[in-house]
Scaffold this motif. Structure first.
Motif, PDB file in Angstrom:
ATOM      1  N   GLN A  88       0.815  -1.204   0.000  1.00  0.00           N
ATOM      2  CA  GLN A  88       0.000   0.000   0.000  1.00  0.00           C
ATOM      3  C   GLN A  88       0.861   1.273   0.000  1.00  0.00           C
ATOM      4  O   GLN A  88       0.419   2.336   0.435  1.00  0.00           O
ATOM      5  CB  GLN A  88      -0.955   0.002   1.191  1.00  0.00           C
ATOM      6  CG  GLN A  88      -1.986  -1.124   1.142  1.00  0.00           C
ATOM      7  CD  GLN A  88      -3.231  -0.816   1.955  1.00  0.00           C
ATOM      8  OE1 GLN A  88      -3.955   0.135   1.679  1.00  0.00           O
ATOM      9  NE2 GLN A  88      -3.464  -1.618   2.985  1.00  0.00           N
ATOM     10  N   GLU A  92       2.838   3.021  -5.310  1.00  0.00           N
ATOM     11  CA  GLU A  92       2.092   1.956  -5.977  1.00  0.00           C
ATOM     12  C   GLU A  92       0.609   2.259  -6.072  1.00  0.00           C
ATOM     13  O   GLU A  92      -0.030   1.963  -7.084  1.00  0.00           O
ATOM     14  CB  GLU A  92       2.303   0.637  -5.219  1.00  0.00           C
ATOM     15  CG  GLU A  92       1.559  -0.554  -5.803  1.00  0.00           C
ATOM     16  CD  GLU A  92       2.134  -1.036  -7.131  1.00  0.00           C
ATOM     17  OE1 GLU A  92       1.513  -1.908  -7.751  1.00  0.00           O
ATOM     18  OE2 GLU A  92       3.196  -0.526  -7.556  1.00  0.00           O
ATOM     19  N   VAL A  93       0.044   2.867  -5.048  1.00  0.00           N
ATOM     20  CA  VAL A  93      -1.411   2.988  -4.949  1.00  0.00           C
ATOM     21  C   VAL A  93      -1.939   4.262  -5.597  1.00  0.00           C
ATOM     22  O   VAL A  93      -3.033   4.266  -6.169  1.00  0.00           O
ATOM     23  CB  VAL A  93      -1.839   2.923  -3.463  1.00  0.00           C
ATOM     24  CG1 VAL A  93      -3.337   3.147  -3.318  1.00  0.00           C
ATOM     25  CG2 VAL A  93      -1.449   1.574  -2.868  1.00  0.00           C
ATOM     26  N   HIS A  94      -1.165   5.359  -5.532  1.00  0.00           N
ATOM     27  CA  HIS A  94      -1.717   6.669  -5.888  1.00  0.00           C
ATOM     28  C   HIS A  94      -1.033   7.371  -7.061  1.00  0.00           C
ATOM     29  O   HIS A  94      -1.421   8.496  -7.386  1.00  0.00           O
ATOM     30  CB  HIS A  94      -1.668   7.599  -4.675  1.00  0.00           C
ATOM     31  CG  HIS A  94      -2.486   7.138  -3.519  1.00  0.00           C
ATOM     32  ND1 HIS A  94      -3.859   7.085  -3.545  1.00  0.00           N
ATOM     33  CD2 HIS A  94      -2.118   6.687  -2.281  1.00  0.00           C
ATOM     34  CE1 HIS A  94      -4.318   6.632  -2.388  1.00  0.00           C
ATOM     35  NE2 HIS A  94      -3.279   6.390  -1.608  1.00  0.00           N
ATOM     36  N   TYR A 113      -0.562  -7.083   2.856  1.00  0.00           N
ATOM     37  CA  TYR A 113      -1.299  -5.882   2.482  1.00  0.00           C
ATOM     38  C   TYR A 113      -1.770  -5.102   3.702  1.00  0.00           C
ATOM     39  O   TYR A 113      -1.845  -3.879   3.677  1.00  0.00           O
ATOM     40  CB  TYR A 113      -2.498  -6.290   1.627  1.00  0.00           C
ATOM     41  CG  TYR A 113      -3.215  -5.151   0.937  1.00  0.00           C
ATOM     42  CD1 TYR A 113      -2.721  -4.610  -0.255  1.00  0.00           C
ATOM     43  CD2 TYR A 113      -4.398  -4.623   1.447  1.00  0.00           C
ATOM     44  CE1 TYR A 113      -3.375  -3.567  -0.905  1.00  0.00           C
ATOM     45  CE2 TYR A 113      -5.061  -3.582   0.813  1.00  0.00           C
ATOM     46  CZ  TYR A 113      -4.546  -3.060  -0.371  1.00  0.00           C
ATOM     47  OH  TYR A 113      -5.200  -2.034  -0.996  1.00  0.00           O
ATOM     48  N   GLU A 140      -1.846   3.946   5.141  1.00  0.00           N
ATOM     49  CA  GLU A 140      -3.022   3.212   4.674  1.00  0.00           C
ATOM     50  C   GLU A 140      -3.471   2.110   5.634  1.00  0.00           C
ATOM     51  O   GLU A 140      -4.564   1.565   5.482  1.00  0.00           O
ATOM     52  CB  GLU A 140      -2.762   2.617   3.287  1.00  0.00           C
ATOM     53  CG  GLU A 140      -2.417   3.636   2.211  1.00  0.00           C
ATOM     54  CD  GLU A 140      -3.589   4.535   1.837  1.00  0.00           C
ATOM     55  OE1 GLU A 140      -4.740   4.156   2.123  1.00  0.00           O
ATOM     56  OE2 GLU A 140      -3.350   5.612   1.253  1.00  0.00           O
TER      57      GLU A 140
END
Length: 352
Positions: A88, A92-94, A113, A140
């Protein structure tokens, strides 16, 4: 539960970026003369470098640019294009695979995760890695932080394997009270460190990347290549200085209040706080209620009471539950813990 008092327009979910008039009022007395404005960015760079105990620091318009540049340089210095990070991780996520599409890097998610990276997770890596990104705290999953000894062990792993260590320190300011160590002592573990000028410091925008002199000079070149030149950035620097002067010293106070508030929220039926107790002024509040109903009733209550505790909720794998994030900052000066508790309690009574 009921919210008492006069109706007020208080939003704990809105950052200072969404309150331009308030920001301008705060900065008016700090603008200074033309010479002072011209020196604002270099002055802030020197100050943050000293605070983090690094030889140099460079201003970037965004943390996204700063971290991708850091990863690019670490990879260019090594024989692999692979970077490792939590599943997270912000990169990678945003960031729409910016590290891959713009810089030709390959990402390797490490660990579970929903949990922090562990030394065992690093030992399980079976391929060359250029850099390891550790986010302190891991936003996260509730603002979790590794224990100091675990952090030291992970840094030892990077050194033993010739891997660069990079701190995503967007919220390092909020993490420091948990460790009870100087910012420089924490930053000394890492080859490069990114810190944010907004979030906990409540600035407008902007970030700084710190490291050794050669690394930062190279980073400045990449910043300019990507269109991040700092001309006209003095308002962002001045706002960042305001945060360092006025809010950084209050981080221990914010942590104490976050723990008190979390304890009160955790007593509401159907509410669980993660982590309990919070390790930073940031924590997550999980609700045993459907997200659409939570948002519906939160809006109705906000319109009635003049208080908005959150602007969005996070959906979970279970469609009957959701969560939102709280970060205790100077905005909490305008509201009491009881008011926040009662707001969440009334939402749960209506939506749960």
């Amino acid at each position: 539960m009921a919210i008492h008092g006069d109706l007020r327009s208080v939003s704990l979910a809105t950052t200072s970026k969404h309150r331009p008039a308030h920001v301008l009022d705060l900065l008016r007395s700090r603008v200074g003369d033309e010479e002072s404005r011209a020196d604002a960015v270099p002055r802030l760079e020197r100050r943050v470098a000293d605070l983090l105990g690094k030889p140099a620091a460079a201003f970037f318009p965004t943390g996204t640019m700063a971290q991708q540049v850091a990863m690019r340089i670490h990879a260019d210095r090594r024989t692999t294009r692979t970077i490792a990070f939590h599943p997270q991780c912000h990169l990678e996520v945003h960031e729409h695979k910016g590290y891959e599409i713009v810089h030709g890097l390959s990402g390797l998610p490490v660990g579970d995760y929903h949990s922090l990276i562990t030394l065992a997770d690093l030992d399980a890596i079976r391929q060359p890695v250029a850099a390891l990104v550790l986010e302190l705290p891991q936003r996260e999953i509730g603002g979790l932080l590794p224990a100091w000894d675990e952090l030291l062990a992970q840094i030892d792993w990077t050194r033993e394997h010739g891997v660069a260590s990079h701190m995503d320190g967007a919220r390092l300011w909020e993490a420091q009270p948990f460790y009870g160590r100087a910012h420089a002592e924490i930053a000394a573990l890492f080859d490069s460190v990114y810190v944010s000028l907004y979030k906990g410091l409540m600035g407008i925008s902007g970030a700084l990347l710190a490291g050794d002199t050669a690394f930062i000079e190279h980073a400045r070149v990449w910043r300019d290549r990507l269109g991040g030149a700092t001309l006209g950035a003095w308002p962002l620097a001045v706002a960042g200085e305001r945060g360092l002067d006025e809010l950084l010293p209050r981080m221990p106070e914010f942590l104490v209040r976050a723990r008190t508030l979390a304890g009160m929220l955790g007593g509401i039926p159907g509410v669980q706080v993660v982590p309990e107790p919070p390790q930073t002024p940031l924590f997550h509040v999980h609700l045993a209620a459907r997200p659409d109903r939570v948002l519906e009733h939160a809006k109705l209550l906000a319109d009635k009471a003049g208080l908005r505790v959150f602007g969005q909720v996070r959906r979970s794998a279970n469609p009957m539950t959701c969560s939102f994030e709280i970060t205790v900052t100077e905005q909490f000066d305008d509201v009491t813990d009881v008011e926040v508790r009662d707001f969440v309690g009334e939402v749960m009574l209506a939506a749960g």
